[in-house]
Scaffold this motif. Sequence first.
Motif, PDB file in Angstrom:
ATOM      1  N   LEU A 141     -25.337  55.225  10.346  1.00  0.00           N
ATOM      2  CA  LEU A 141     -23.758  55.524  10.280  1.00  0.00           C
ATOM      3  C   LEU A 141     -23.340  55.085   8.694  1.00  0.00           C
ATOM      4  O   LEU A 141     -22.265  55.791   8.615  1.00  0.00           O
ATOM      5  N   VAL A 142     -23.684  53.838   8.348  1.00  0.00           N
ATOM      6  CA  VAL A 142     -23.036  53.453   7.115  1.00  0.00           C
ATOM      7  C   VAL A 142     -23.458  54.439   6.002  1.00  0.00           C
ATOM      8  O   VAL A 142     -22.760  55.009   5.066  1.00  0.00           O
ATOM      9  N   ASP A 143     -24.852  54.892   6.010  1.00  0.00           N
ATOM     10  CA  ASP A 143     -25.209  55.951   4.927  1.00  0.00           C
ATOM     11  C   ASP A 143     -24.264  57.343   5.240  1.00  0.00           C
ATOM     12  O   ASP A 143     -24.041  57.906   4.076  1.00  0.00           O
ATOM     13  N   GLN A 144     -23.875  57.538   6.483  1.00  0.00           N
ATOM     14  CA  GLN A 144     -23.095  58.755   6.496  1.00  0.00           C
ATOM     15  C   GLN A 144     -21.496  58.464   6.281  1.00  0.00           C
ATOM     16  O   GLN A 144     -20.887  59.486   6.566  1.00  0.00           O
ATOM     17  N   ARG A 145     -21.111  57.304   5.908  1.00  0.00           N
ATOM     18  CA  ARG A 145     -19.939  56.932   5.673  1.00  0.00           C
ATOM     19  C   ARG A 145     -18.873  57.156   6.810  1.00  0.00           C
ATOM     20  O   ARG A 145     -18.026  57.118   6.679  1.00  0.00           O
ATOM     21  N   ARG A 146     -19.737  56.544   7.708  1.00  0.00           N
ATOM     22  CA  ARG A 146     -18.840  56.757   9.114  1.00  0.00           C
ATOM     23  C   ARG A 146     -18.431  55.123   9.513  1.00  0.00           C
ATOM     24  O   ARG A 146     -17.558  55.007  10.155  1.00  0.00           O
ATOM     25  N   ILE A 147     -19.139  54.152   9.016  1.00  0.00           N
ATOM     26  CA  ILE A 147     -18.730  52.679   9.090  1.00  0.00           C
ATOM     27  C   ILE A 147     -18.719  52.260   7.572  1.00  0.00           C
ATOM     28  O   ILE A 147     -19.661  52.465   6.854  1.00  0.00           O
ATOM     29  N   ASP A 148     -18.002  51.526   7.628  1.00  0.00           N
ATOM     30  CA  ASP A 148     -17.892  50.599   6.236  1.00  0.00           C
ATOM     31  C   ASP A 148     -17.858  49.170   6.570  1.00  0.00           C
ATOM     32  O   ASP A 148     -16.969  48.648   7.232  1.00  0.00           O
ATOM     33  N   LEU A 149     -18.749  48.353   5.899  1.00  0.00           N
ATOM     34  CA  LEU A 149     -18.873  46.856   6.265  1.00  0.00           C
ATOM     35  C   LEU A 149     -17.900  45.978   5.474  1.00  0.00           C
ATOM     36  O   LEU A 149     -18.391  44.935   5.595  1.00  0.00           O
ATOM     37  N   ARG A 150     -17.619  46.538   4.331  1.00  0.00           N
ATOM     38  CA  ARG A 150     -17.024  45.541   3.323  1.00  0.00           C
ATOM     39  C   ARG A 150     -15.764  44.810   3.632  1.00  0.00           C
ATOM     40  O   ARG A 150     -15.286  44.141   3.096  1.00  0.00           O
ATOM     41  N   ARG A 151     -15.326  45.235   5.068  1.00  0.00           N
ATOM     42  CA  ARG A 151     -14.282  44.197   5.570  1.00  0.00           C
ATOM     43  C   ARG A 151     -14.457  43.416   6.566  1.00  0.00           C
ATOM     44  O   ARG A 151     -13.813  42.734   7.363  1.00  0.00           O
ATOM     45  N   THR A 152     -15.935  43.013   6.565  1.00  0.00           N
ATOM     46  CA  THR A 152     -16.323  42.383   7.992  1.00  0.00           C
ATOM     47  C   THR A 152     -16.329  40.675   7.400  1.00  0.00           C
ATOM     48  O   THR A 152     -16.522  40.466   6.401  1.00  0.00           O
ATOM     49  N   SER A 153     -15.722  40.076   8.345  1.00  0.00           N
ATOM     50  CA  SER A 153     -15.593  38.597   8.330  1.00  0.00           C
ATOM     51  C   SER A 153     -16.543  37.504   8.673  1.00  0.00           C
ATOM     52  O   SER A 153     -16.655  36.383   8.590  1.00  0.00           O
TER      53      SER A 153
END
Length: 420
Positions: A141-153
């Motif tokens: 899903l990250v590869d498909q740009r459905r999820i972005d983990l850069r905001r994870t705390s």
Amino acid sequence: MTTSTFAALGLSESLLRALAGTDYQTPTPIQSQAIPPLLQGRDLLGIAQTGTGKTAAFALPLLHKLSGDRRPPLPRTTRALILAPTRELATQIADSIRTYGRHTGLKHAVIMGGVSQYSQVKATERGVDILIATPGRLIDLVDQRRIDLRRTSYLILDEADRMLDMGFIRDVRKLIALLPQNCQSALFSATMPKEIARLAGEVLSDPVRVEIAAKSVAVDRIDQRVHHADSGAKRRLLSDLLADAALSRVIVFTRTKRGADRVARHLADSGVRVAAIHGDKSQSSREKALDSFRAGKSRVLVATDIASRGIDVDDVSHVINYELPKDPESYVHRIGRTARAGASGVAISFCDPSERKQLQGIEKLIKRQITVVGAGPRPEKHEDAAPERRNGPKRHFGRQHPANANANGKPRRRNRRRAA
Ligand code: AMP
């Protein structure tokens, strides 16, 4: 040091209310030791297995912190990520989050393989507070740009050693590389193989370490024996032992996945009803193997350590260690599969000459010498053997296999040679 109430741990009122609706009276040791540092924002290394209450130990502080800071998540992002090796575990964690977080209004979603991704994409489209995921599907899903983990705390890695066993460590590293540097992180693992210790060193910064010893309560109730046998003689020995119908529900442990397959094949060829479970097996074949063992359709379950963890099967009559584990703690985990719920059980270990060091490590950990039966010499010296065993206490041999016993049902004396 343990704390006797959840309120004293500093958890918010909405969580205390949710806990009041459960049957939890007091925090478990891992909860009282892990919750305060996690609330303070520390990283944490938790060495604990399933059954210790570790899910609440990370879920409660996570929910507390997220509900104390109500910034809504951005679309397709998550504020906290929990990685779990299997669908079962991911689902269990989600159930716990739902239970403990029911008065917080926080939103969570689960992402895992083996089911359609459509509903998972939908559930995360607007962003979530907590995402519980298995690594493979999350990477998709990250590869498909459905999820972005850069905001994870916040990051929780659960059952890290099982991730390793199942071959997910590269995926885990790949995901971690996508997270911000300053994520508060916790890693839980029942054992600490080198690779996991290295991963912990990379992911955690100045972590608090909390270690909950494997439950050893059952060890004293288990009749433990060891057969000294060359590795080439183990198959035969296993078949000989299984000729005894008293071995009615047996788990055979091997160290490697290939070893598990080999032993299972050998048993199947000899007409034994057998199932195998290890990290290379698909989810559905693991479930099938377990169901068959639970239902008594398979008499023997061949398993690797980590794949077997969390398996809940009662009435296991015997545990056989076809190969000794590298890590003595795993021996305790393994044999604890028999003698569950107050029952007594038998654990039989095969020890070839290359495994004698491991046997010594185990005997040191359990503070006793394991009764030697069958062929083969006792290994040389046991510095750490408990003294009372040296003095020749009364021995209990339980269900002795006829092939290894003399007419009185006692092991042949020559086989019990001990260290000078
Ligand atoms: P876990 O180790 O997280 O898989 O939890 C094992 C089991 O213990 C689960 O069924 C939990 O619901 C239960 N549990 C967790 N914390 C407590 C507690 N403080 N008191 C009683 N049961 C608990």
